[in-house]
Design a protein around this motif. Structure first.
Motif, PDB file in Angstrom:
ATOM      1  N   GLY A   7       0.867  -1.023  -0.201  1.00 50.10           N
ATOM      2  CA  GLY A   7      -0.038   0.070  -0.030  1.00 50.10           C
ATOM      3  C   GLY A   7       0.814   1.458   0.097  1.00 50.10           C
ATOM      4  N   TYR A   8       0.382   2.401  -0.428  1.00 50.95           N
ATOM      5  CA  TYR A   8       1.075   3.670  -0.294  1.00 50.95           C
ATOM      6  C   TYR A   8       1.347   3.951   1.128  1.00 50.95           C
ATOM      7  CZ  TYR A   8       0.294   3.638  -5.660  1.00 50.95           C
ATOM      8  OH  TYR A   8       0.201   3.537  -6.839  1.00 50.95           O
ATOM      9  N   SER A   9       2.437   4.466   1.091  1.00 55.07           N
ATOM     10  CA  SER A   9       2.868   5.314   2.395  1.00 55.07           C
ATOM     11  C   SER A   9       3.997   6.127   2.288  1.00 55.07           C
ATOM     12  CB  SER A   9       3.115   4.104   3.561  1.00 55.07           C
ATOM     13  OG  SER A   9       4.460   3.363   3.240  1.00 55.07           O
ATOM     14  N   TYR A  26      -0.058   7.158   5.695  1.00 55.94           N
ATOM     15  CA  TYR A  26      -0.320   5.821   4.587  1.00 55.94           C
ATOM     16  C   TYR A  26      -1.680   5.913   4.127  1.00 55.94           C
ATOM     17  CZ  TYR A  26      -1.357   4.341   9.321  1.00 55.94           C
ATOM     18  OH  TYR A  26      -1.824   4.581  10.641  1.00 55.94           O
ATOM     19  N   GLU A  27      -2.112   5.217   3.199  1.00 60.17           N
ATOM     20  CA  GLU A  27      -3.632   5.098   2.613  1.00 60.17           C
ATOM     21  C   GLU A  27      -4.522   4.499   3.767  1.00 60.17           C
ATOM     22  OE1 GLU A  27      -2.818   1.061  -0.174  1.00 60.17           O
ATOM     23  OE2 GLU A  27      -3.514   2.935  -1.167  1.00 60.17           O
ATOM     24  N   PRO A  28      -5.677   4.840   3.732  1.00 59.69           N
ATOM     25  CA  PRO A  28      -6.312   5.659   2.747  1.00 59.69           C
ATOM     26  C   PRO A  28      -6.622   7.098   2.965  1.00 59.69           C
ATOM     27  CG  PRO A  28      -7.963   4.601   4.090  1.00 59.69           C
ATOM     28  CD  PRO A  28      -6.563   4.203   4.624  1.00 59.69           C
ATOM     29  N   GLU A  29      -5.931   7.235   4.266  1.00 58.79           N
ATOM     30  CA  GLU A  29      -6.139   8.957   4.790  1.00 58.79           C
ATOM     31  C   GLU A  29      -4.500   9.539   4.871  1.00 58.79           C
ATOM     32  OE1 GLU A  29      -8.675  10.502   5.334  1.00 58.79           O
ATOM     33  OE2 GLU A  29      -9.970   8.869   5.015  1.00 58.79           O
ATOM     34  N   GLU A  31      -3.848  12.652   4.837  1.00 58.73           N
ATOM     35  CA  GLU A  31      -3.635  13.754   5.524  1.00 58.73           C
ATOM     36  C   GLU A  31      -3.414  13.620   6.965  1.00 58.73           C
ATOM     37  OE1 GLU A  31      -6.378  12.730   3.730  1.00 58.73           O
ATOM     38  OE2 GLU A  31      -5.826  14.308   1.802  1.00 58.73           O
ATOM     39  N   GLU A  32      -3.703  12.322   7.530  1.00 65.51           N
ATOM     40  CA  GLU A  32      -3.575  11.867   8.802  1.00 65.51           C
ATOM     41  C   GLU A  32      -2.226  11.273   9.178  1.00 65.51           C
ATOM     42  OE1 GLU A  32      -6.665   9.647  10.655  1.00 65.51           O
ATOM     43  OE2 GLU A  32      -8.116  10.891   9.439  1.00 65.51           O
ATOM     44  N   VAL A  33      -1.483  11.905   9.884  1.00 67.96           N
ATOM     45  CA  VAL A  33       0.091  11.341   9.956  1.00 67.96           C
ATOM     46  C   VAL A  33       0.334  10.929  11.537  1.00 67.96           C
ATOM     47  CG1 VAL A  33       1.005  12.636   7.942  1.00 67.96           C
ATOM     48  CG2 VAL A  33       1.066  13.577   9.981  1.00 67.96           C
ATOM     49  N   ASP A  34       1.426  10.066  11.650  1.00 72.36           N
ATOM     50  CA  ASP A  34       1.976   9.861  12.862  1.00 72.36           C
ATOM     51  C   ASP A  34       3.440  10.244  13.100  1.00 72.36           C
ATOM     52  OD1 ASP A  34      -0.305   8.225  13.418  1.00 72.36           O
ATOM     53  OD2 ASP A  34       0.407   6.615  12.500  1.00 72.36           O
ATOM     54  N   LYS A  35       3.728  10.995  13.894  1.00 77.05           N
ATOM     55  CA  LYS A  35       4.933  11.079  14.211  1.00 77.05           C
ATOM     56  C   LYS A  35       6.055   9.910  14.350  1.00 77.05           C
ATOM     57  CE  LYS A  35       6.004  14.717  16.835  1.00 77.05           C
ATOM     58  NZ  LYS A  35       6.469  15.320  18.046  1.00 77.05           N
TER      59      LYS A  35
END
Length: 55
Positions: A7-9, A26-29, A31-35
């Motif tokens: 999957g895309y990341s 990572y997909e599907p969201e 815009e939501e990122v983890d540090k």
């Protein structure tokens, strides 16, 4: 850095909220990122210690 395995990341440098932090999305969201790390130096140390695996 981008990856399509499993999957895309991506990893990116956050220039908005926590300036200089490395984040992972990572997909599907995308815009939501983890540090992933507080800064680039810490991120590179994690890579070299195999704490972060790229797929």
């Amino acid at each position: 850095m981008m990856s399509v395995d499993g999957g895309y990341s991506f990893y990116a440098i956050d220039l908005t909220n926590d300036i200089g932090a490395i984040v992972r999305g990572y997909e599907p969201e995308f815009e939501e990122v983890d540090k992933a790390a507080h800064n680039l130096e810490e991120f590179l140390e994690l890579i070299m210690s195999n704490s972060i695996a790229f797929q």
